[in-house]
Design an enzyme around this catalytic site. Structure first.
Site, PDB file in Angstrom:
ATOM      1  CB  SER A  51      -0.909  -0.081   1.155  1.00  0.00           C
ATOM      2  OG  SER A  51      -2.047   1.031   1.089  1.00  0.00           O
ATOM      3  CG  ASN A  54       2.040   3.017  -7.358  1.00  0.00           C
ATOM      4  OD1 ASN A  54       1.366   3.989  -6.962  1.00  0.00           O
ATOM      5  ND2 ASN A  54       1.955   2.031  -7.949  1.00  0.00           N
ATOM      6  CB  CYS A  55       1.211   8.557  -7.888  1.00  0.00           C
ATOM      7  SG  CYS A  55       0.201   7.546  -8.858  1.00  0.00           S
ATOM      8  CG  ASN A 280     -10.201 -17.574 -19.080  1.00  0.00           C
ATOM      9  OD1 ASN A 280      -9.494 -16.946 -18.314  1.00  0.00           O
ATOM     10  ND2 ASN A 280      -9.786 -18.773 -19.480  1.00  0.00           N
ATOM     11  CB  ILE A 284      -9.266 -15.948 -11.121  1.00  0.00           C
ATOM     12  CG1 ILE A 284      -8.959 -17.446 -10.527  1.00  0.00           C
ATOM     13  CG2 ILE A 284      -7.960 -15.052 -11.046  1.00  0.00           C
ATOM     14  CD1 ILE A 284      -7.649 -18.112 -11.393  1.00  0.00           C
ATOM     15  CE1 TYR A 432     -15.394  35.695 -13.046  1.00  0.00           C
ATOM     16  CE2 TYR A 432     -17.597  36.633 -12.983  1.00  0.00           C
ATOM     17  CZ  TYR A 432     -16.379  36.799 -13.171  1.00  0.00           C
ATOM     18  OH  TYR A 432     -15.649  38.023 -13.476  1.00  0.00           O
ATOM     19  CE  LYS A 440     -20.430  35.501 -22.726  1.00  0.00           C
ATOM     20  NZ  LYS A 440     -20.035  36.746 -23.750  1.00  0.00           N
TER      21      LYS A 440
END
Lengths: 553, 553
Positions: A51, A54-55, A280, A284, A432, A440
């Protein structure tokens, strides 16, 4: 007796084994615990840490994150205490007996083996670095695990003055920035013709100056022939000596264990799973970087090695195991990276890839300010949005700039997820105040531009069509002010500033010229004005900024 | 002959008159010009400035915006040159003859009148300050026009050491911050029981400490009886002397001209328009602060005096005049304000208002970090999201914090616009790097919490239910660590830290206790764990943070 009592007293506890204890695997394990309080849950992790963030690894290398402990979000002890999850770090799965529902596990250093029964097995083995066919590549460091960054940081300081980074993708750029900030002379070698290949070339072109301005050398369309005695020989025959080599040329799914037990592998090289993350083998599941995902826009198989997707899949696999089906199976690959204060973000699919599809697209480039220009500190950003011309569906976006890039990409990512039409961006009510945006917002403006464009009233020319226009003698009208024109324009362009266009439109000799300005807004006004005089001009999308960026391509 | 030629040679030019030259009016005028190159377009503006940045006015008072010219986005001269729009500043409309399609206009200072014919008239008169029935209120400044801020700034410096601001809404807070930053002793007087009435009380409660910490005095549930010789007498009998008084108690639609010509006025006091911004006179449109909008969630009439809505309506009215119908008529009132670095944003409807409706709601409070905690600089934010319990539709959100507040409110605003279900927030793919968010973004986490909550497996208690729980003797279990517990807890709560709950759950004496932690996450894990032992706990939504904030209410 209520349900809870029944659960408590009758069912024999299930056993879940999870291979891989980062991102997807850990999300799956903790979610399983919350949904099934009685189960036995075991996590097998190959590295010595579980855990971990890693980033954050590139930023530990750079010293931005100073304490290694900050990278470790949980430990085996904390997971045991809080979640009653058994974690075996430094272990790997060596064999899966699908008929017997058994997995064999071995300690990597000590080699002691054990065998675990499972009711459900979840594979989250992640990805591994692409093996580059370069003699001497083994001297290059990778950046996948805590152990990798420990090895790199040991080498920093002292005699290590330079670094060569193989790969100009997300991780490559993050490492380049971090090592450059530590004072190393950094060179990035990228095999393709641009940095950050997920970007379109005219957007990637906007990065190069900025990065080179910080002293980082960039060589694109370049590969490495060999590495010998700390010297790399490049494909153009030149050599670069470097004290440190880092391989960041991308990753591919780690499918060894899945393959060894006969699970289906897809065309893109990842584990095949259904919409509920089931392989498949019905017992799993597989999640994260190792599995193939489904593209949001054409349902095709794709690889998206991103932490947020892995986390989500981990949770959804746990849900599916517990019978909670119906997850959203699509991915759109939203990502962001920062280099030298420049934020580069993208979501969805790019034009390069769509050019190989049947989808006819409309590209919109704009260069708005991050917030109202009358409030101090506004920064120019560069936005590209791609939509389907037939139905207006938003397909992708790329944004480069300073403040507010992350916000705009997240809004567009949300718009893509909810299948918004590009012109509907005009009606979004975004928050805004002058320090955050404009009345805008840049996002609204994209919607307005799209509305004009897709209604067919205001046609655009793209940057890559200018070369042909010059060659075929199309009239080019630069509607910027004289001072801007004097700084340089498109070859052959004539200057008629917008504010004098009403008096001088007769100087336009042909009925179908191209007008352009700096970003496209004055060009749009010029286009609207010229209609009055029977002149159907096309407006250069993104203005001269987008075109200029691509001159180096 | 193509369409353009036809337009050029056959139709006689239309005449459009627009009353009001800011935001909605100006957007309408320029859009009309782009769609109808041949028209005569005239804008009537009461103040001496056109197209000015009214949202920047508080920051000009504060010196953040230093050059008055920065506030003036266009001038009559630039609008004439670029768009061939005639602007009459310092003029007001005095009479509308609907039968004759004529509007009479008069110069405010010189009184010279003129009359204009129109094919279509667009009213964008805006709002005006609520007239407070306070003797002496005329000595208070307003903050609506460039002239207002010129008058205020003339009074700053020198002997002006203190300011009293009447109204603790958006403008009131912005002015308070700006004057405080200029060194004035600022007091805010707010008639209702909380600052920023669009927030729910437990969210507004989070602001008070922060603002008072900067030396600004706040008096809620307080009104002013009179102002005399620079001394205000308050409703509690006390008096406050102040060098400067600013009235910011809100606005109401300026309907004088609309009323004078018999246009329909609605129950909320605004001009009534249909979905295409047309009044009950088919030749007259109205936009902006003066008109009633349609609520996104129940289609009811509402007033939403926001610049972004006004701009959008201006454009949509121009579209409708040109026969382009089908605008999105709904508004959700997304807004943001900053005070002393604290950003406060909201979108949609609040719980106070929904409590008067038939909609059964689920409120979710969370206190996530702006980005991954392992990356330096993460700031805690406070999020409240309100959803319909019956169908999961997101109805509103309120967010308070530092970095990333504007991003999260915009994502939720987009989610509301696209009618997302609250649990679908879990599957949004938002841009993740550790300096921008978390692999599970705060937005995703709201989705996960909603999923758990609305599926019915994990029930919550709200902050306002705690008092009754204490009174009726419900067992309260604080699952935070001992050290946190020692800092203070809910009266009567027992401490069983989450990590020892598995061993100590037998200490819980009743089958339906309330568990809680700091923000709600450990409480959720505790809740999941206790199910194993037949204990159906409720988790305090938002944890002790939300409850604690409301102790002062």
């Amino acid at each position: 007796m209520n349900n809870t009592e029944a659960q408590k007293t009758t069912a024999s506890p299930k056993s879940y084994v999870i291979v891989g204890g980062v991102a997807g695997g850990m999300s799956c394990a903790t979610r399983l615990r919350r949904l099934d309080p009685n189960a036995r849950i075991t996590v097998i992790e190959r590295s010595n840490y579980v855990s971990y963030a890693n980033c954050g690894l590139p930023y530990y290398v750079g010293g931005v994150i100073q304490d290694e402990a900050d990278l470790l979000l949980q430990t085996p002890a904390s997971l045991k205490a809080r979640f009653d999850i058994d974690v075996l770090v430094g272990h790997e799965a060596t064999n899966i007996d699908r008929d017997a529902h058994k997995i064999e596990v071995q300690g990597i250093e000590k080699g002691i083996g054990t065998s675990l029964d499972y009711d459900y097995l979840v594979l989250s083995p992640g990805a591994k670095a692409i093996a580059l066919p370069i003699p001497g590549i083994e001297s290059a460091f990778q950046l996948r695990t805590v152990e990798d960054v420990q090895a790199i940081t040991k080498r920093l300081g002292g005699k290590t003055k330079s670094a060569l980074i193989i790969g100009g993708g997300f991780i490559g750029l993050e490492v380049a920035e971090n090592l450059s900030n530590r004072g190393l002379q950094v060179t990035i070698i990228e095999a393709s013709s641009q940095l950050l290949p997920p970007l379109d070339p005219e957007m990637a072109a906007l990065l190069t100056d900025k990065i080179q301005g910080h002293g980082v050398r960039i060589a694109t369309s370049t590969t490495i022939e060999k590495i010998e005695n700390n010297v790399a020989t490049l494909s153009d025959g030149s050599t670069i000596a470097s004290d440190l080599f880092i391989a960041a040329a991308g990753v591919r799914p780690d499918i060894a264990i899945a393959q060894s037990c006969g699970l289906e592998i897809g065309t893109r090289g990842g584990i095949v799973v259904d919409d509920d993350l089931r392989t498949n083998d019905p017992a799993i599941f597989a999640v994260g970087d190792a599995v193939e995902k489904r593209e949001f826009f054409d349902s095709g198989a794709n690889l998206v090695p991103l932490a947020n997707v892995a986390n989500r899949q981990g949770r959804r696999a746990a849900d599916a195991i517990m019978g909670r089906l119906g997850a959203d199976p699509y991915t759109q690959g939203t990502a962001i990276v920062t280099i030298f204060g420049l934020n580069i973000a993208l979501t969805g699919v790019n034009e390069k890839r769509l050019s190989h599809s049947d989808i006819e697209i409309e590209s919109i480039h704009s260069h708005p300010n991050s917030h109202a220009t009358y409030f101090p500190g506004a920064e120019e950003m560069h936005i590209k949005v791609i939509a389907s011309r037939s139905d207006g569906r938003i397909l992708g976006a790329q944004i480069i700039g300073g403040a507010g890039v992350d916000k705009r990409i997240d809004v567009i990512a949300t718009a893509i997820k909810t299948k918004m039409k590009v012109w509907e961006l005009a009606d979004l009510e975004l928050a805004y105040a002058p320090q955050f945006g404009s009345a805008k917002d840049p996002i609204n403006m994209i919607g307005y531009i799209a509305e004009n464009r897709l209604e067919g009233n205001f046609r655009a020319t793209q940057w890559h069509e200018i070369e042909e226009a010059i060659e075929t003698g199309v009239e080019l009208i630069d509607v910027r002010d004289e001072a801007e024109f004097a700084q340089g324009t498109i070859p052959g362009a004539k200057n008629i500033p917008l504010n004098s266009l009403r008096e001088r439109y007769r100087e336009i000799a042909t009925p179908n010229p191209i007008v352009f300005c700096r970003v496209g807004q004055r060009g749009h006004s010029a286009q609207a004005l010229l209609v009055r005089y029977g002149i159907n001009a096309k407006n250069l999308d993104g203005g001269i900024i987008t075109w200029q960026a691509t001159k180096g391509i």
